[in-house]
Design an enzyme around this catalytic site. Structure first.
Site, PDB file in Angstrom:
ATOM      1  N   LYS A 283      -2.328   3.650  17.918  1.00  0.00           N
ATOM      2  CA  LYS A 283      -1.368   4.730  17.693  1.00  0.00           C
ATOM      3  C   LYS A 283      -1.479   5.754  18.823  1.00  0.00           C
ATOM      4  O   LYS A 283      -2.573   6.167  19.193  1.00  0.00           O
ATOM      5  CB  LYS A 283      -1.648   5.386  16.335  1.00  0.00           C
ATOM      6  CG  LYS A 283      -0.455   6.075  15.725  1.00  0.00           C
ATOM      7  CD  LYS A 283      -0.737   6.457  14.272  1.00  0.00           C
ATOM      8  CE  LYS A 283       0.496   7.065  13.635  1.00  0.00           C
ATOM      9  NZ  LYS A 283       0.255   7.440  12.225  1.00  0.00           N
ATOM     10  N   GLU A 368       2.071   5.667  -5.057  1.00  0.00           N
ATOM     11  CA  GLU A 368       2.410   6.807  -5.902  1.00  0.00           C
ATOM     12  C   GLU A 368       2.244   6.512  -7.389  1.00  0.00           C
ATOM     13  O   GLU A 368       1.801   7.366  -8.163  1.00  0.00           O
ATOM     14  CB  GLU A 368       3.852   7.246  -5.612  1.00  0.00           C
ATOM     15  CG  GLU A 368       4.071   7.793  -4.222  1.00  0.00           C
ATOM     16  CD  GLU A 368       4.398   6.722  -3.184  1.00  0.00           C
ATOM     17  OE1 GLU A 368       4.678   7.072  -2.030  1.00  0.00           O
ATOM     18  OE2 GLU A 368       4.363   5.518  -3.546  1.00  0.00           O
ATOM     19  N   ARG A 396       9.040   7.757  -7.181  1.00  0.00           N
ATOM     20  CA  ARG A 396       8.548   6.381  -7.222  1.00  0.00           C
ATOM     21  C   ARG A 396       7.582   6.156  -8.392  1.00  0.00           C
ATOM     22  O   ARG A 396       7.236   5.009  -8.685  1.00  0.00           O
ATOM     23  CB  ARG A 396       7.850   6.043  -5.903  1.00  0.00           C
ATOM     24  CG  ARG A 396       8.664   6.357  -4.670  1.00  0.00           C
ATOM     25  CD  ARG A 396       7.998   5.881  -3.396  1.00  0.00           C
ATOM     26  NE  ARG A 396       8.492   4.566  -3.016  1.00  0.00           N
ATOM     27  CZ  ARG A 396       8.010   3.858  -1.998  1.00  0.00           C
ATOM     28  NH1 ARG A 396       7.004   4.329  -1.286  1.00  0.00           N
ATOM     29  NH2 ARG A 396       8.513   2.688  -1.702  1.00  0.00           N
TER      30      ARG A 396
END
Length: 634
Positions: A283, A368, A396
């Site tokens: 990253k 979630e 969610r």
């Protein structure tokens, strides 16, 4: 316009077909120019940064090997899709990304034919890609499908549901795992790249499939061979799980090695069935500050590309920071305090809490649903869980909120961040619906603070309750009210009258209270800070309807089923019929732009709200009240 002198090769590529015309040895030049252009552009605009730099070579290789847009390329979430936007004809507009009227922050189907599926929440691309591949199979269409999924999305249950189904339904597709959780290590070098080339090659595939056909008629031998192949891969590769789910695993390979990427993708493009390519990337690759601190550089504000210093000026504490400080204070006081987040430690303000109280902290990943049920389990055993979650992500876990928390009336506190308009992340992230979907649930108390101090006091109030509670607050800073260190629980369901006026009463909720105060002064209106969405202060509502001719409700939530609707229900039940204007978010999905630009566009800034109230009052003056029907008998 992209500078052709600085980026001569990149400026000549406005669609992937032109990229595919280049000799493969020039792809490295494209990568260098693209990386430089991303650093230059995002340093001026801010936005998702590190993930795109990490997926840059992978993006080039995918568009080089696959015949996009005929072949379908999907990006999970889309944080890493900036290079994709540049290579698909949007380089000149990259500086507008996340701005009002500019490029969308994530792949958006209305924006480009190369954006094959709209995304924003993690874990959706695998299932969508399987659906596309099965559609192609049913239509006898030979186009290819590729989904790129980040390692974070692999913590999402929906990803594993899709992997399980894909292994059973056997679609012809490629799933690329972009693994940037670690830097390139020793076991991802020449030997492993070579091994991956073998695993994806025609000779190995032919032997593998041919051996299956022969050995399947010899059950003991087949079982031995199957176990032997899995064991061999398991010794040197982390792909046994995916093989067991029915996917042909290849990798891991260096995601910054363009020749290996192109070679492997070309092999995989010709294979049938579900293919899984594990690519390891870094990253922030190519920009030292982002490589050193990938979390900080995931979505930076504008910065100086030379020094890496941010240009953003100091500002007031955000609501997320207010929550984080409150969490630390409560954890010091109460050993039962337990904080939960679904992969939003930094965004929710829990970095300091995690450092100080690691034994009472859980980051469950992008899961979630589990975060809410985990809180329920903790509450059953006497802990006091607080789930720190964004409004858009709580959607969610709606079943778990009802089934696991509310039905059992468990004391789980939901600290709901990013409620209302969130800005640049757009439609997938606007916190537009939480008041509507929360207030219809029995047993829960729902609060919305007008300022920073009220946020702290409401969090404490919800924590003291022996039932579910939610405090919803917006992104960014409030009006600048210093939170009081001492905490005191608010009386449940009690509003606060902040100003007394004459014929008009404004009933404002949460972040709309400060702007309502400005309007109330101009219109000489009574202003009520409602504080509670559930339970509502019915007595104050009754008094406002009795003492005023006109009522206005003001909220940063959709009007449909929201707080204003709740006020109207109370008035109807009390048979107090008054003209009432509901002001809130319209019945549309609000796109991206700064919070200020979006509120102005939606008519929810001070000028827009004042105009709507004034126009409404003027219309009412033109309406002659109908005479009451006579009740006398002839």
């Amino acid at each position: 316009m992209i500078d052709a002198k600085r980026y001569p090769l990149l400026s000549s590529i406005d669609r992937p077909a032109l990229l595919r015309e280049l000799p493969q040895e020039r792809l490295g030049e494209v990568a260098r120019e693209l990386r430089g252009y991303l650093i230059e552009t995002v340093s001026g605009t801010g936005g998702h940064f590190g993930a795109g730099l990490g997926a840059l070579e992978l993006t080039i290789a995918l568009h080089y090997v696959y015949h996009t847009p005929e072949d379908q390329l999907l990006w999970d979430v889309g944080h890493q899709a900036y290079p994709h936007k540049v290579l698909t004809g949007r380089a000149d507009r990259l500086g507008t990304i996340r701005k009002f009227g500019g490029l969308a922050p994530f792949p958006h189907r209305a924006e480009s034919e190369y954006d094959t599926f709209g995304v924003g929440h993690a874990g959706t691309a695998t299932g969508a890609a399987i659906g596309m591949a099965l559609a192609f199979r049913a239509q006898h269409d030979c186009r290819k499908v590729v989904a790129v999924v980040g390692d974070g999305a692999m913590t999402c249950g929906q990803s594993f549901e899709a992997l399980n189904h894909g292994g059973a339904s056997r679609p012809d597709m490629l799933l690329v795992l972009n693994d940037n959780a670690m830097s390139i290590s020793e076991n991802v070098g020449g030997l492993v790249n070579y091994f991956s080339r073998i695993l994806s090659g025609r000779l190995y595939t032919t032997l593998r499939e041919g051996g299956k056909r022969v050995l399947q008629h010899m059950p003991p031998a087949w079982e031995l061979a199957r176990r032997g192949e899995a064991a061999l891969k398991g010794i040197v590769l982390p792909g046994t799980l995916f093989e067991e789910l029915g996917w042909n695993y290849v990798g891991p390979i260096d995601g910054h090695d363009l020749p290996t990427l192109v070679y492997t993708l070309r092999n995989l493009r010709e294979l049938k069935g579900p293919q899984f390519l594990h690519v390891v990337t870094r990253k922030g690759k190519g920009y030292a500050p982002a490589e050193a601190d990938p979390t900080k550089w995931h979505g930076p504000s504008p910065f100086d590309p030379e020094s890496g210093k941010f240009k953003k000026k100091a500002s007031l504490p955000t609501y997320s920071q207010i929550f984080g400080r409150w969490a630390c204070d409560m954890a010091e006081r109460d050993p039962r305090f337990f904080a939960i987040t679904p992969a939003m430690r930094e965004g929710s303000g829990l970095v300091e809490y995690h450092r100080r109280f690691p034994e009472r902290y859980a980051d469950v990943g992008i899961a979630e649903q589990h975060s809410v049920t985990l809180g329920a389990g903790l509450a059953v055993e006497g802990m006091k869980p607080v789930v720190a979650i964004y409004s858009t992500f709580l959607q969610r876990a709606y079943d778990q909120l009802i089934h696991d928390v509310a039905i059992q009336n468990l004391p789980v506190l939901f600290a709901i961040d990013r409620a209302g308009i969130v800005g640049g992340d757009g439609a997938t992230h606007q916190g537009a619906f939480d008041l509507s979907y929360l207030r219809c649930i029995p047993n829960i108390v729902v609060m919305a603070p007008a300022d920073e101090n009220e946020c702290r006091q409401m969090l404490y109030t919800g924590y003291t309750l022996d039932q579910p509670a939610a405090v919803r607050y917006p992104r960014g800073s409030g009006p600048g009210i210093e939170p009081q260190v001492e905490m005191q629980a608010l009386p449940i369901g009690k509003a606060e009258i902040r100003r007394r006026g004459k014929t008009l009463a404004i009933l404002a909720f949460g972040a709309m209270v400060p702007v309502a105060a400005e309007i109330a002064e101009k219109l000489d209106a009574t202003l009520v800070n409602m504080r509670f969405i559930k339970p509502l202060d019915q007595e104050t509502i009754r008094k406002m309807a009795t003492d005023h001719d006109l009522l206005v409700t003001l909220e940063e939530n959709v009007i449909a089923g929201g707080a204003g609707s709740a006020v109207a229900e109370v008035l109807n039940a009390l048979t107090l019929l008054r003209p009432i204007l509901h002001i809130g978010l319209p019945d549309v999905f609000c796109e991206h732009g700064s919070r200020e630009d979006m509120l102005a566009c939606l008519g929810l800034d001070a000028a827009g709200i004042e105009k709507r109230i004034t126009d409404w009052r003027n219309r009412l003056k033109t309406i002659q009240p109908a005479p009451l029907a006579s009740t006398s008998r002839s």
